[in-house]
Design an enzyme around this catalytic site. Structure first.
Site, mmCIF file in Angstrom:
data_model
loop_
_atom_site.group_PDB
_atom_site.id
_atom_site.type_symbol
_atom_site.label_atom_id
_atom_site.label_comp_id
_atom_site.label_asym_id
_atom_site.label_seq_id
_atom_site.Cartn_x
_atom_site.Cartn_y
_atom_site.Cartn_z
ATOM 1 N N SER A 9 0.838 -1.208 0.000
ATOM 2 C CA SER A 9 0.000 0.000 0.000
ATOM 3 C C SER A 9 0.869 1.253 0.000
ATOM 4 O O SER A 9 1.615 1.509 0.950
ATOM 5 C CB SER A 9 -0.912 0.006 1.223
ATOM 6 O OG SER A 9 -1.454 1.301 1.370
ATOM 7 N N HIS A 34 -0.977 -1.176 -4.433
ATOM 8 C CA HIS A 34 -2.291 -0.797 -3.896
ATOM 9 C C HIS A 34 -2.342 0.714 -3.669
ATOM 10 O O HIS A 34 -1.502 1.278 -2.966
ATOM 11 C CB HIS A 34 -2.471 -1.550 -2.575
ATOM 12 C CG HIS A 34 -3.803 -1.415 -1.924
ATOM 13 N ND1 HIS A 34 -4.904 -2.179 -2.279
ATOM 14 C CD2 HIS A 34 -4.226 -0.627 -0.907
ATOM 15 C CE1 HIS A 34 -5.929 -1.868 -1.504
ATOM 16 N NE2 HIS A 34 -5.554 -0.921 -0.661
ATOM 17 N N ASP A 36 -4.597 3.757 -2.187
ATOM 18 C CA ASP A 36 -5.720 4.070 -1.291
ATOM 19 C C ASP A 36 -6.208 5.486 -1.534
ATOM 20 O O ASP A 36 -5.517 6.452 -1.219
ATOM 21 C CB ASP A 36 -5.258 3.952 0.166
ATOM 22 C CG ASP A 36 -5.060 2.513 0.578
ATOM 23 O OD1 ASP A 36 -6.041 1.749 0.530
ATOM 24 O OD2 ASP A 36 -3.930 2.151 0.939
ATOM 25 N N MET A 38 -8.876 8.337 -0.607
ATOM 26 C CA MET A 38 -9.819 8.724 0.467
ATOM 27 C C MET A 38 -10.312 10.151 0.246
ATOM 28 O O MET A 38 -9.520 11.023 -0.129
ATOM 29 C CB MET A 38 -9.123 8.666 1.819
ATOM 30 C CG MET A 38 -8.443 7.356 2.103
ATOM 31 S SD MET A 38 -7.557 7.434 3.670
ATOM 32 C CE MET A 38 -6.755 5.839 3.678
ATOM 33 N N HIS A 67 -8.038 1.170 -4.461
ATOM 34 C CA HIS A 67 -9.033 0.999 -3.400
ATOM 35 C C HIS A 67 -9.684 2.353 -3.137
ATOM 36 O O HIS A 67 -9.075 3.224 -2.510
ATOM 37 C CB HIS A 67 -8.307 0.454 -2.155
ATOM 38 C CG HIS A 67 -9.168 0.329 -0.938
ATOM 39 N ND1 HIS A 67 -8.629 0.142 0.326
ATOM 40 C CD2 HIS A 67 -10.510 0.344 -0.770
ATOM 41 C CE1 HIS A 67 -9.613 0.052 1.212
ATOM 42 N NE2 HIS A 67 -10.766 0.189 0.578
ATOM 43 N N MET A 69 -11.955 4.675 -1.307
ATOM 44 C CA MET A 69 -12.714 4.898 -0.060
ATOM 45 C C MET A 69 -13.396 6.248 -0.196
ATOM 46 O O MET A 69 -13.058 7.213 0.492
ATOM 47 C CB MET A 69 -11.763 4.860 1.141
ATOM 48 C CG MET A 69 -11.300 3.455 1.475
ATOM 49 S SD MET A 69 -9.807 3.442 2.491
ATOM 50 C CE MET A 69 -8.585 3.493 1.194
ATOM 51 N N MET A 138 -11.908 -5.760 4.470
ATOM 52 C CA MET A 138 -11.159 -4.847 5.337
ATOM 53 C C MET A 138 -10.957 -5.503 6.698
ATOM 54 O O MET A 138 -11.922 -5.923 7.342
ATOM 55 C CB MET A 138 -11.909 -3.526 5.518
ATOM 56 C CG MET A 138 -11.963 -2.642 4.289
ATOM 57 S SD MET A 138 -10.360 -2.326 3.531
ATOM 58 C CE MET A 138 -9.487 -1.475 4.838
ATOM 59 N N ASP A 176 -6.971 -6.412 3.640
ATOM 60 C CA ASP A 176 -6.294 -5.112 3.769
ATOM 61 C C ASP A 176 -6.404 -4.586 5.200
ATOM 62 O O ASP A 176 -7.517 -4.345 5.682
ATOM 63 C CB ASP A 176 -6.962 -4.147 2.771
ATOM 64 C CG ASP A 176 -6.333 -2.768 2.747
ATOM 65 O OD1 ASP A 176 -5.304 -2.554 3.385
ATOM 66 O OD2 ASP A 176 -6.902 -1.905 2.043
HETATM 67 C C1 DX5 Z 1 -6.639 1.633 5.191
HETATM 68 C C2 DX5 Z 1 -6.075 1.277 3.848
HETATM 69 C C3 DX5 Z 1 -4.971 0.317 3.855
HETATM 70 C C4 DX5 Z 1 -3.749 0.751 4.626
HETATM 71 C C5 DX5 Z 1 -3.168 -0.495 5.223
HETATM 72 O O1 DX5 Z 1 -7.795 2.369 5.020
HETATM 73 O O2 DX5 Z 1 -7.094 0.741 3.029
HETATM 74 O O3 DX5 Z 1 -4.617 -0.092 2.543
HETATM 75 O O4 DX5 Z 1 -2.787 1.393 3.840
HETATM 76 O O5 DX5 Z 1 -2.163 -0.128 6.076
HETATM 77 P P1 DX5 Z 1 -1.479 -1.148 7.079
HETATM 78 O O6 DX5 Z 1 -0.934 -2.275 6.255
HETATM 79 O O7 DX5 Z 1 -0.418 -0.311 7.708
HETATM 80 O O8 DX5 Z 1 -2.534 -1.610 8.035
HETATM 81 ZN ZN ZN Z 2 -6.499 -0.136 1.072
#
Ligand code: DX5
Ligand code: ZN
Length: 217
Positions: A9, A34, A36, A38, A67, A69, A138, A176
């Protein structure tokens, strides 16, 4: 058994020196990267958007696993496809017309992933499962890296795996949040095909070695 698909990620990378971390990813054995995204609405955090995704798409040699969010994620389908994104993941909780969103993702030429928050049961996917290339479970509440793993995810992974086998689908399972060697091994044993790892990879002095080891779990 085939090797685990590791998707580091980027959220845990050093954004002041992204080139360095992208070169590490390119040189690593990771199959995917990956991303993320947001929006500060679906989750209580804001990460990065198209300017960063575009640069990453240009320089990264790995398949991009996005991903989202965000609310109304379907709006960005075609833009992500144009950037060559491999897997587009939307949250179940953000899509009242999920079937339509999944069809739109596939029509745009990407693989379709549906993500479940920790409280959402896998049984709600019963009717959409044959249409999905991947389900992302998740194992933390989305929004932040570095949180601790929610144990129930191991049993949830096994339930999803049983559903996939019963229905004869090819759907992959990705997990994840809070992934490390211990949680990762138990998830793979329960049926996970892909592991996302942020802080566990980027927080290590030898991230390439961590990626290699996660693949072999
Ligand atoms: C959280 C993200 C993850 C995050 C995971 O909302 O979707 O992808 O980066 O981080 P770790 O591996 O540190 O839990
Ligand atoms: Zn993620």
């Amino acid at each position: 058994m085939s090797e685990t698909i590791v998707s580091p990620s980027l959220l845990a990378a050093d954004f002041g020196n992204l080139q360095n971390d992208l070169e590490m990813i390119n040189a690593s054995e990771a199959q995917w990267l990956h991303l993320d995204i947001m929006d500060g609405v679906f989750v209580e955090n804001i990460s990065f958007g198209f300017p960063v995704i575009e640069s990453v798409a240009k320089h990264c040699t790995k398949k991009l696993d996005v991903h989202l969010m965000i609310v109304e994620p379907w709006k960005f389908t075609e833009r992500l496809a144009e950037l060559g994104v491999y897997m587009m993941g939307v949250h179940f909780e953000a899509c009242p017309h999920l079937h339509r969103v999944v069809q739109r993702i596939k029509k745009a030429g990407m693989k379709a992933c549906v993500t479940l928050n920790p409280h959402t049961p896998v049984e709600l996917l019963e009717d959409i499962l044959p249409d999905l290339d991947m389900v992302l479970l998740m194992s933390v509440n989305p929004g932040f890296g570095g949180q601790s793993f929610i144990e129930n995810t191991v049993e949830k992974t096994a339930r999803l795996k049983a559903m996939i086998e019963r229905k004869g689908c090819n759907t992959l399972i990705q997990i994840d949040g809070g992934v490390n060697y211990d949680t990762g091994k138990r998830l793979v044993d329960a049926g996970a095909d892909s592991l996302v790892a942020g802080s566990f990879v980027f927080g290590n002095d030898d991230p390439k070695e961590v990626i290699k080891n996660l693949k072999e779990l």
